[in-house]
Design a protein around this motif. Structure first.
Motif, PDB file in Angstrom:
ATOM      1  N   MET A   1      16.948 -38.201 -31.966  1.00 13.64           N
ATOM      2  CA  MET A   1      16.315 -37.026 -31.410  1.00 13.64           C
ATOM      3  C   MET A   1      17.346 -35.921 -31.309  1.00 13.64           C
ATOM      4  SD  MET A   1      14.427 -36.429 -27.778  1.00 13.64           S
ATOM      5  CE  MET A   1      12.782 -36.537 -28.394  1.00 13.64           C
ATOM      6  N   PRO A   2      17.500 -35.109 -32.347  1.00 13.28           N
ATOM      7  CA  PRO A   2      18.421 -33.987 -32.235  1.00 13.28           C
ATOM      8  C   PRO A   2      17.849 -32.865 -31.377  1.00 13.28           C
ATOM      9  CG  PRO A   2      17.583 -34.195 -34.483  1.00 13.28           C
ATOM     10  CD  PRO A   2      16.976 -35.281 -33.675  1.00 13.28           C
ATOM     11  N   ILE A   3      18.677 -32.385 -30.466  1.00 15.89           N
ATOM     12  CA  ILE A   3      18.318 -31.270 -29.600  1.00 15.89           C
ATOM     13  C   ILE A   3      19.290 -30.142 -29.911  1.00 15.89           C
ATOM     14  CG2 ILE A   3      18.086 -30.456 -27.231  1.00 15.89           C
ATOM     15  CD1 ILE A   3      17.735 -33.461 -26.452  1.00 15.89           C
ATOM     16  N   LEU A   4      18.782 -29.042 -30.441  1.00 14.95           N
ATOM     17  CA  LEU A   4      19.613 -27.898 -30.796  1.00 14.95           C
ATOM     18  C   LEU A   4      19.404 -26.802 -29.773  1.00 14.95           C
ATOM     19  CD1 LEU A   4      18.611 -29.349 -33.592  1.00 14.95           C
ATOM     20  CD2 LEU A   4      19.821 -27.432 -34.608  1.00 14.95           C
ATOM     21  N   SER A   5      20.486 -26.312 -29.200  1.00 21.77           N
ATOM     22  CA  SER A   5      20.444 -25.221 -28.228  1.00 21.77           C
ATOM     23  C   SER A   5      21.187 -24.032 -28.814  1.00 21.77           C
ATOM     24  CB  SER A   5      21.103 -25.642 -26.917  1.00 21.77           C
ATOM     25  OG  SER A   5      20.423 -26.749 -26.363  1.00 21.77           O
ATOM     26  N   PHE A   6      20.579 -22.857 -28.711  1.00 21.19           N
ATOM     27  CA  PHE A   6      21.108 -21.642 -29.327  1.00 21.19           C
ATOM     28  C   PHE A   6      21.459 -20.626 -28.259  1.00 21.19           C
ATOM     29  CE2 PHE A   6      18.417 -23.739 -32.333  1.00 21.19           C
ATOM     30  CZ  PHE A   6      19.042 -23.582 -33.554  1.00 21.19           C
ATOM     31  N   ARG A   7      22.684 -20.108 -28.325  1.00 18.94           N
ATOM     32  CA  ARG A   7      23.135 -19.022 -27.442  1.00 18.94           C
ATOM     33  C   ARG A   7      23.658 -17.892 -28.315  1.00 18.94           C
ATOM     34  NH1 ARG A   7      26.814 -22.675 -23.465  1.00 18.94           N
ATOM     35  NH2 ARG A   7      25.133 -23.883 -22.559  1.00 18.94           N
ATOM     36  N   GLY A   8      23.445 -16.658 -27.868  1.00 14.27           N
ATOM     37  CA  GLY A   8      23.986 -15.508 -28.577  1.00 14.27           C
ATOM     38  C   GLY A   8      23.151 -15.065 -29.762  1.00 14.27           C
ATOM     39  N   VAL A   9      21.917 -15.532 -29.826  1.00 12.56           N
ATOM     40  CA  VAL A   9      21.033 -15.142 -30.920  1.00 12.56           C
ATOM     41  C   VAL A   9      19.654 -14.852 -30.318  1.00 12.56           C
ATOM     42  CG1 VAL A   9      20.411 -17.524 -31.501  1.00 12.56           C
ATOM     43  CG2 VAL A   9      20.276 -15.796 -33.252  1.00 12.56           C
ATOM     44  N   PRO A  10      18.971 -13.823 -30.781  1.00 11.60           N
ATOM     45  CA  PRO A  10      17.661 -13.500 -30.211  1.00 11.60           C
ATOM     46  C   PRO A  10      16.637 -14.622 -30.429  1.00 11.60           C
ATOM     47  CG  PRO A  10      18.471 -11.682 -31.573  1.00 11.60           C
ATOM     48  CD  PRO A  10      19.381 -12.844 -31.802  1.00 11.60           C
ATOM     49  N   GLU A  11      15.713 -14.712 -29.503  1.00 12.33           N
ATOM     50  CA  GLU A  11      14.695 -15.763 -29.569  1.00 12.33           C
ATOM     51  C   GLU A  11      13.908 -15.720 -30.879  1.00 12.33           C
ATOM     52  OE1 GLU A  11      10.802 -17.500 -27.182  1.00 12.33           O
ATOM     53  OE2 GLU A  11      11.990 -15.913 -26.268  1.00 12.33           O
ATOM     54  N   ASP A  12      13.604 -14.527 -31.383  1.00 14.87           N
ATOM     55  CA  ASP A  12      12.820 -14.457 -32.616  1.00 14.87           C
ATOM     56  C   ASP A  12      13.568 -15.072 -33.796  1.00 14.87           C
ATOM     57  OD1 ASP A  12      14.610 -12.238 -32.543  1.00 14.87           O
ATOM     58  OD2 ASP A  12      13.354 -11.134 -33.963  1.00 14.87           O
ATOM     59  N   ARG A  13      14.899 -14.981 -33.802  1.00 15.42           N
ATOM     60  CA  ARG A  13      15.683 -15.619 -34.878  1.00 15.42           C
ATOM     61  C   ARG A  13      15.646 -17.147 -34.726  1.00 15.42           C
ATOM     62  NH1 ARG A  13      16.612 -14.448 -39.337  1.00 15.42           N
ATOM     63  NH2 ARG A  13      18.796 -14.970 -39.466  1.00 15.42           N
ATOM     64  N   VAL A  14      15.672 -17.634 -33.488  1.00 15.34           N
ATOM     65  CA  VAL A  14      15.559 -19.079 -33.267  1.00 15.34           C
ATOM     66  C   VAL A  14      14.185 -19.547 -33.732  1.00 15.34           C
ATOM     67  CG1 VAL A  14      15.579 -20.933 -31.543  1.00 15.34           C
ATOM     68  CG2 VAL A  14      17.218 -19.037 -31.367  1.00 15.34           C
ATOM     69  N   GLN A  15      13.150 -18.761 -33.443  1.00 15.65           N
ATOM     70  CA  GLN A  15      11.796 -19.095 -33.901  1.00 15.65           C
ATOM     71  C   GLN A  15      11.750 -19.163 -35.426  1.00 15.65           C
ATOM     72  OE1 GLN A  15       9.129 -19.953 -32.226  1.00 15.65           O
ATOM     73  NE2 GLN A  15       9.573 -19.347 -30.145  1.00 15.65           N
ATOM     74  N   LYS A  33       9.128 -34.422 -35.708  1.00 14.48           N
ATOM     75  CA  LYS A  33       8.596 -34.378 -34.339  1.00 14.48           C
ATOM     76  C   LYS A  33       9.695 -34.613 -33.299  1.00 14.48           C
ATOM     77  CE  LYS A  33       4.096 -36.067 -35.773  1.00 14.48           C
ATOM     78  NZ  LYS A  33       3.173 -37.191 -35.744  1.00 14.48           N
ATOM     79  N   ASN A  34      10.806 -35.183 -33.735  1.00 12.81           N
ATOM     80  CA  ASN A  34      11.905 -35.471 -32.815  1.00 12.81           C
ATOM     81  C   ASN A  34      12.939 -34.352 -32.733  1.00 12.81           C
ATOM     82  OD1 ASN A  34      10.814 -37.981 -32.215  1.00 12.81           O
ATOM     83  ND2 ASN A  34      11.921 -38.980 -33.871  1.00 12.81           N
ATOM     84  N   VAL A  56      25.867 -22.839 -31.196  1.00 14.98           N
ATOM     85  CA  VAL A  56      24.791 -23.808 -31.378  1.00 14.98           C
ATOM     86  C   VAL A  56      25.345 -25.157 -30.948  1.00 14.98           C
ATOM     87  CG1 VAL A  56      23.195 -24.881 -33.000  1.00 14.98           C
ATOM     88  CG2 VAL A  56      23.914 -22.508 -33.357  1.00 14.98           C
ATOM     89  N   THR A  57      24.708 -25.759 -29.960  1.00  8.54           N
ATOM     90  CA  THR A  57      25.106 -27.104 -29.559  1.00  8.54           C
ATOM     91  C   THR A  57      24.027 -28.066 -30.024  1.00  8.54           C
ATOM     92  OG1 THR A  57      24.112 -26.877 -27.364  1.00  8.54           O
ATOM     93  CG2 THR A  57      26.435 -26.321 -27.558  1.00  8.54           C
ATOM     94  N   ILE A  58      24.486 -29.195 -30.511  1.00 10.34           N
ATOM     95  CA  ILE A  58      23.569 -30.204 -31.036  1.00 10.34           C
ATOM     96  C   ILE A  58      23.863 -31.517 -30.334  1.00 10.34           C
ATOM     97  CG2 ILE A  58      22.793 -31.438 -33.094  1.00 10.34           C
ATOM     98  CD1 ILE A  58      23.860 -28.967 -34.700  1.00 10.34           C
ATOM     99  N   ASP A  59      22.896 -31.974 -29.581  1.00  8.88           N
ATOM    100  CA  ASP A  59      22.988 -33.279 -28.925  1.00  8.88           C
ATOM    101  C   ASP A  59      22.157 -34.235 -29.763  1.00  8.88           C
ATOM    102  OD1 ASP A  59      24.454 -32.422 -26.525  1.00  8.88           O
ATOM    103  OD2 ASP A  59      22.625 -31.301 -26.093  1.00  8.88           O
ATOM    104  N   TRP A  60      22.778 -35.302 -30.234  1.00  5.40           N
ATOM    105  CA  TRP A  60      22.054 -36.215 -31.116  1.00  5.40           C
ATOM    106  C   TRP A  60      22.678 -37.587 -31.145  1.00  5.40           C
ATOM    107  CZ3 TRP A  60      22.962 -34.479 -36.902  1.00  5.40           C
ATOM    108  CH2 TRP A  60      24.313 -34.460 -37.180  1.00  5.40           C
ATOM    109  N   ILE A  61      21.965 -38.521 -31.724  1.00  2.00           N
ATOM    110  CA  ILE A  61      22.540 -39.823 -32.026  1.00  2.00           C
ATOM    111  C   ILE A  61      23.501 -39.561 -33.174  1.00  2.00           C
ATOM    112  CG2 ILE A  61      22.058 -42.130 -32.901  1.00  2.00           C
ATOM    113  CD1 ILE A  61      19.330 -41.906 -31.469  1.00  2.00           C
ATOM    114  N   GLY A  62      24.744 -39.968 -33.008  1.00  2.00           N
ATOM    115  CA  GLY A  62      25.809 -39.609 -33.942  1.00  2.00           C
ATOM    116  C   GLY A  62      25.473 -39.850 -35.404  1.00  2.00           C
ATOM    117  N   ARG A  63      25.720 -38.841 -36.210  1.00  2.26           N
ATOM    118  CA  ARG A  63      25.559 -38.901 -37.663  1.00  2.26           C
ATOM    119  C   ARG A  63      26.768 -38.194 -38.281  1.00  2.26           C
ATOM    120  NH1 ARG A  63      20.715 -37.700 -35.241  1.00  2.26           N
ATOM    121  NH2 ARG A  63      18.861 -38.792 -35.955  1.00  2.26           N
ATOM    122  N   PRO A  64      27.948 -38.788 -38.200  1.00  2.00           N
ATOM    123  CA  PRO A  64      29.156 -38.093 -38.644  1.00  2.00           C
ATOM    124  C   PRO A  64      29.114 -37.646 -40.102  1.00  2.00           C
ATOM    125  CG  PRO A  64      29.685 -40.273 -37.742  1.00  2.00           C
ATOM    126  CD  PRO A  64      28.215 -40.108 -37.669  1.00  2.00           C
TER     127      PRO A  64
END
Length: 104
Positions: A1-15, A33-34, A56-64
């Motif tokens: 389940m990768p969770i990507l968090s975005f800072r410093g970029v407008p919401e419309d670009r994340v969309q 879906k994950n 961009v921070t990515i929290d995930w099950i490691g995939r080096p």
């Protein structure tokens, strides 16, 4: 389940980038879906040389073996938004719960 968090970029670009979630999921062998995106409004406080930086921070099950490809995918998309794109990966192996169910 990768969770990507975005800072410093407008919401419309994340969309807009979210429309590429399927590409990301395929790249890392995950069900789309994950893939979860968060937009985190923030302001960089620093010395000014990278005032337009994106984190961009990515929290995930490691995939080096997939990290470099994912970083390139993100940088390619946001290249026109900033010259300074920081990407931080955090492995959450067996440490993520959704409600009370272990999902990561």
């Amino acid at each position: 389940m990768p969770i990507l968090s975005f800072r410093g970029v407008p919401e419309d670009r994340v969309q807009e980038y979210f429309k590429k979630a399927g590409e990301l999921a395929q790249m890392i062998n995950s069900d789309v879906k994950n893939v979860v995106f968060w937009h985190e409004p923030s302001k960089l406080i620093g010395n000014g040389y990278d005032k337009d930086a994106i984190l961009v921070t990515i929290d995930w099950i490691g995939r080096p073996l997939k990290q470099e490809a994912v970083a390139k995918h993100i940088c390619d998309f946001f290249a026109n938004d900033s010259k300074h794109i920081y990407i931080k990966f955090t492995e959450i192996n067996h440490l993520l719960y959704l409600n009370t169910e272990l999902v990561g």
